[in-house]
Design an enzyme around this catalytic site. Structure first.
Site, PDB file in Angstrom:
ATOM      1  NE  ARG A  65      -2.949  -1.430   3.149  1.00  0.00           N
ATOM      2  CZ  ARG A  65      -3.400  -1.109   4.368  1.00  0.00           C
ATOM      3  NH1 ARG A  65      -4.157  -0.045   4.523  1.00  0.00           N
ATOM      4  NH2 ARG A  65      -3.096  -1.846   5.412  1.00  0.00           N
ATOM      5  CB  THR A  79       3.545 -12.676  11.601  1.00  0.00           C
ATOM      6  OG1 THR A  79       2.300 -13.319  11.901  1.00  0.00           O
ATOM      7  CG2 THR A  79       3.255 -11.311  10.984  1.00  0.00           C
ATOM      8  N   GLY A 108      -5.934  -8.077  14.566  1.00  0.00           N
ATOM      9  CA  GLY A 108      -6.208  -9.296  15.319  1.00  0.00           C
ATOM     10  C   GLY A 108      -6.892  -8.921  16.628  1.00  0.00           C
ATOM     11  CG  ASN A 161      31.843  46.646   3.712  1.00  0.00           C
ATOM     12  OD1 ASN A 161      31.329  46.080   2.747  1.00  0.00           O
ATOM     13  ND2 ASN A 161      31.183  47.486   4.489  1.00  0.00           N
ATOM     14  CB  ALA A 210      26.932  44.293  -3.902  1.00  0.00           C
ATOM     15  CE1 TYR A 230      37.913  22.457  -8.935  1.00  0.00           C
ATOM     16  CE2 TYR A 230      36.233  23.189 -10.497  1.00  0.00           C
ATOM     17  CZ  TYR A 230      37.038  22.186  -9.975  1.00  0.00           C
ATOM     18  OH  TYR A 230      36.973  20.925 -10.495  1.00  0.00           O
ATOM     19  CB  SER A 276      30.320  46.591  -6.134  1.00  0.00           C
ATOM     20  OG  SER A 276      29.744  47.141  -4.978  1.00  0.00           O
ATOM     21  NE  ARG A 318      37.580  50.846 -12.292  1.00  0.00           N
ATOM     22  CZ  ARG A 318      37.309  51.293 -11.066  1.00  0.00           C
ATOM     23  NH1 ARG A 318      36.883  50.475 -10.121  1.00  0.00           N
ATOM     24  NH2 ARG A 318      37.465  52.555 -10.782  1.00  0.00           N
TER      25      ARG A 318
HETATM   26  C1  UD1 Z   1      -0.460  -8.452  12.366  1.00  0.00           C
HETATM   27  C2  UD1 Z   1      -1.118  -9.388  13.361  1.00  0.00           C
HETATM   28  C3  UD1 Z   1      -2.413  -8.758  13.874  1.00  0.00           C
HETATM   29  C4  UD1 Z   1      -2.146  -7.397  14.469  1.00  0.00           C
HETATM   30  C5  UD1 Z   1      -1.432  -6.509  13.467  1.00  0.00           C
HETATM   31  C6  UD1 Z   1      -0.996  -5.235  14.113  1.00  0.00           C
HETATM   32  C7  UD1 Z   1      -0.508 -11.621  12.586  1.00  0.00           C
HETATM   33  C8  UD1 Z   1      -0.962 -12.841  11.927  1.00  0.00           C
HETATM   34  N1  UD1 Z   1      -1.405 -10.652  12.734  1.00  0.00           N
HETATM   35  O1  UD1 Z   1      -1.329  -8.392  11.258  1.00  0.00           O
HETATM   36  O2  UD1 Z   1      -2.973  -9.598  14.852  1.00  0.00           O
HETATM   37  O3  UD1 Z   1      -3.351  -6.811  14.884  1.00  0.00           O
HETATM   38  O4  UD1 Z   1      -0.244  -7.175  12.968  1.00  0.00           O
HETATM   39  O5  UD1 Z   1      -0.470  -4.395  13.136  1.00  0.00           O
HETATM   40  O6  UD1 Z   1       0.633 -11.567  13.026  1.00  0.00           O
HETATM   41  N2  UD1 Z   1       6.030  -9.694   8.052  1.00  0.00           N
HETATM   42  C9  UD1 Z   1       7.126 -10.453   7.723  1.00  0.00           C
HETATM   43  N3  UD1 Z   1       6.938 -11.609   7.035  1.00  0.00           N
HETATM   44  C10 UD1 Z   1       5.724 -12.037   6.654  1.00  0.00           C
HETATM   45  C11 UD1 Z   1       4.588 -11.254   6.978  1.00  0.00           C
HETATM   46  C12 UD1 Z   1       4.784 -10.083   7.699  1.00  0.00           C
HETATM   47  O7  UD1 Z   1       8.266 -10.110   8.057  1.00  0.00           O
HETATM   48  O8  UD1 Z   1       5.637 -13.097   6.026  1.00  0.00           O
HETATM   49  C13 UD1 Z   1       6.236  -8.458   8.815  1.00  0.00           C
HETATM   50  C14 UD1 Z   1       5.740  -7.252   8.074  1.00  0.00           C
HETATM   51  O9  UD1 Z   1       6.792  -6.685   7.292  1.00  0.00           O
HETATM   52  C15 UD1 Z   1       5.340  -6.323   9.195  1.00  0.00           C
HETATM   53  C16 UD1 Z   1       4.890  -7.294  10.296  1.00  0.00           C
HETATM   54  O10 UD1 Z   1       5.465  -8.531   9.976  1.00  0.00           O
HETATM   55  O11 UD1 Z   1       6.435  -5.574   9.663  1.00  0.00           O
HETATM   56  C17 UD1 Z   1       3.374  -7.396  10.405  1.00  0.00           C
HETATM   57  O12 UD1 Z   1       2.897  -7.897   9.196  1.00  0.00           O
HETATM   58  P1  UD1 Z   1       1.511  -7.451   8.580  1.00  0.00           P
HETATM   59  O13 UD1 Z   1       1.300  -8.134   7.323  1.00  0.00           O
HETATM   60  O14 UD1 Z   1       1.428  -5.977   8.618  1.00  0.00           O
HETATM   61  O15 UD1 Z   1       0.531  -8.091   9.669  1.00  0.00           O
HETATM   62  P2  UD1 Z   1      -0.978  -7.770   9.815  1.00  0.00           P
HETATM   63  O16 UD1 Z   1      -1.721  -8.540   8.809  1.00  0.00           O
HETATM   64  O17 UD1 Z   1      -1.183  -6.332   9.854  1.00  0.00           O
END
Ligand code: UD1
Ligand code: CA
Length: 458
Positions: free
Chosen positions: A15, A79, A137, A379, A382, A389, A407, A442
């Site tokens: 996004r 995650t 979540g 002084n 202007a 350089y 000046s 000059r």
């Molecule tokens: C996650 C939580 C959600 C919480 C929210 C808060 C999970 C499943 N859900 O959701 O409960 O309310 O954050 O913002 O954890 N990332 C990785 N690898 C991945 C996926 C994500 O490194 O495969 C990182 C992303 O870069 C980010 C963070 O994990 O920094 C959170 O990932 P994001 O996809 O934003 O999780 P949400 O779906 O928002």
């Protein structure tokens, strides 16, 4: 008890609609991920593991340093999958603090509190009540006790009424965390491995789960879009502005039109007009006043100096300094190595680089001083410039005390103008000028009597 910190930063950040990885976008001049790293530097962790994926090379090059290790997650399957990748790097004792690289303003105090509550034994979740919890979540409780987290997309209509949300930040016993993530499945609405499923596992094993609720929304706001980034930037700037006003009595004409991307040290009775930007490290002495729309980076401005509107000061790595009571601008430009003494005047469209101006020296209009040493009370007229350089090398210009440069002069460096000398307007000076002399170089003025101006041909 060992503390390990894991920062998740592998996600794409779709996004943001940017080619730059999301965690490298800047908030107050520092990348989102850098904020998290700077905050966690104070926690005394054994290691800090950053999970990278999208734009991994770029992210690793941008934030790498001592005590920071990277673990790649390719592809990104959620995650829980992210934590599976770091599990082999975690020890079998102590606590693991899990943070997100896109949640930049989490405080050291809150993270410290989570680690303490965890104590290598309890699963601690940072939660918050949102008036609009869509997308987050939800924390499922039975009375006070936390039972599970259900992701928005998997939640029933009743569960979606719950306003307490998981912030994405937790502290867990390292050994149990490793075991739990090994048991995750991706049997859910998004086909992802959810880290949040470990909560129910902990409950099933009888491991205490603690929900710590924060009231500080700014601290847990994650960035997903340019609009959210800009919103958090304004909140952060507001917080900095209020801090400076309350602690140092700084008088900002409008705290909503103030930007600090670095550190600002200020004395008493400092006034800053609207629209100014401060970057790097800036020091403002007592009574300094900064005019509207000035941009100041890596500079020291001594007591009583006045920086008029639209001035640009950039000391870069070398720094720049302005002496006590000096008057700078409007529309002045000070570059690296500009060192101005007390009561120096630098006026509109004057550029100073790598030059020292002694007390009371003045260059009030349209001039350039580069690689110059300028004595007291000089002084500088202007339109005059130092030709420092030669196309290959830079050379110095030395101007003694009380010199008057007329000046539109060109001082071809290397050159020295002795104390008290005068340089006639329009001169191109290529030979040394002795103290007290008048140097004029000059074309001589000629008078042609009876000359008739051309007229237009028909
Ligand atoms: C996650 C939580 C959600 C919480 C929210 C808060 C999970 C499943 N859900 O959701 O409960 O309310 O954050 O913002 O954890 N990332 C990785 N690898 C991945 C996926 C994500 O490194 O495969 C990182 C992303 O870069 C980010 C963070 O994990 O920094 C959170 O990932 P994001 O996809 O934003 O999780 P949400 O779906 O928002
Ligand atoms: Ca998110």
């Amino acid at each position: 008890m060992p503390l390990n910190i894991v920062i998740m930063a592998a996600g794409k950040g779709t996004r943001m609609k940017s080619t730059l990885p999301k965690v490298l976008h800047k908030l107050a001049g520092r990348s989102l991920l850098r904020h998290v790293l700077d905050t966690t530097a104070e926690l005394g962790a054994q290691q800090r593991l950053v999970i990278t994926g999208h734009g991994a090379e770029q992210v690793e090059a941008a934030v790498g340093g001592p005590g920071i290790a990277f673990v790649r997650q390719m592809p990104q399957l959620g995650t829980g999958h992210a934590i599976q990748q770091v599990a082999p790097h975690l020890p079998d004792s102590g606590s693991t603090l899990i943070l997100s690289g896109d949640t930049p303003l989490i405080s050291a105090a809150t993270t410290g509190q989570l680690v303490e509550a965890c104590g290598g034994e309890r699963l601690v979740l940072l939660t918050i009540d949102y008036s609009d919890p869509t997308g987050y979540g939800r924390i499922l409780r039975d009375g006070e006790a936390v039972k599970a987290i259900v992701e928005h997309k998997d939640a029933s209509p009743e569960q979606r009424q719950i306003r307490e949300c998981y912030t994405g930040i937790m502290a867990a016993p390292s050994a149990a965390l490793k075991r739990w993530v090994g048991q995750l499945s991706n049997n859910n609405a998004q086909g992802e491995y959810y880290l949040t499923d470990i909560v129910a596992m902990a409950v099933a094993e009888g491991v205490p789960v603690v929900g710590v609720k924060t009231a500080n929304e700014t601290e847990v706001l994650g960035i997903n879009s340019p609009l959210q980034l800009a919103d958090l930037e304004r909140r952060f700037q507001r917080r900095q502005a209020e801090g400076l006003m309350e602690q140092h009595g700084l008088r900002l004409a409008d705290p909503a039109r103030f930007d600090l991307r670095g550190s600002l040290v200020c004395g008493q009775d400092v006034e800053i007009d609207v629209g100014c930007v401060f970057e790097g490290r800036v020091e403002l002495g007592d009574g300094v006043r900064i005019g509207a729309y000035s941009v100041i980076r890596n500079a020291r401005i001594a007591a009583g100096a006045r920086i008029h509107e639209f001035t640009h000061i950039d000391g870069e790595a070398q720094g720049a300094s302005v002496g006590a009571g000096a008057l700078i601008g409007p529309f002045a430009r000070l570059r690296p190595g500009a060192e101005l003494g007390a009561e120096v005047h630098i006026g509109n469209f004057v550029e100073v680089k790598n030059s020292t101006l002694a007390k009371g020296a003045k260059a009030n209009h349209l001039a350039y001083l580069g690689d110059a040493t300028v004595g007291e009370r000089v002084n500088y007229g202007a339109g005059s410039i130092t030709a420092n350089y030669d196309g290959a090398n830079k050379h110095r210009t030395v101007i003694g005390a009380d010199v008057h440069v007329g000046s539109n002069c060109v001082l071809v460096a290397p050159i020295e103008i002795g104390a008290g000398a005068t340089v006639g307007g329009g001169s191109t000076i290529t030979k040394p000028v002795e103290p007290g002399e008048l140097a004029v170089a000059r074309g001589k003025q000629v008078a042609i009597k009876g000359w008739v101006r051309p007229t237009k041909k028909r």
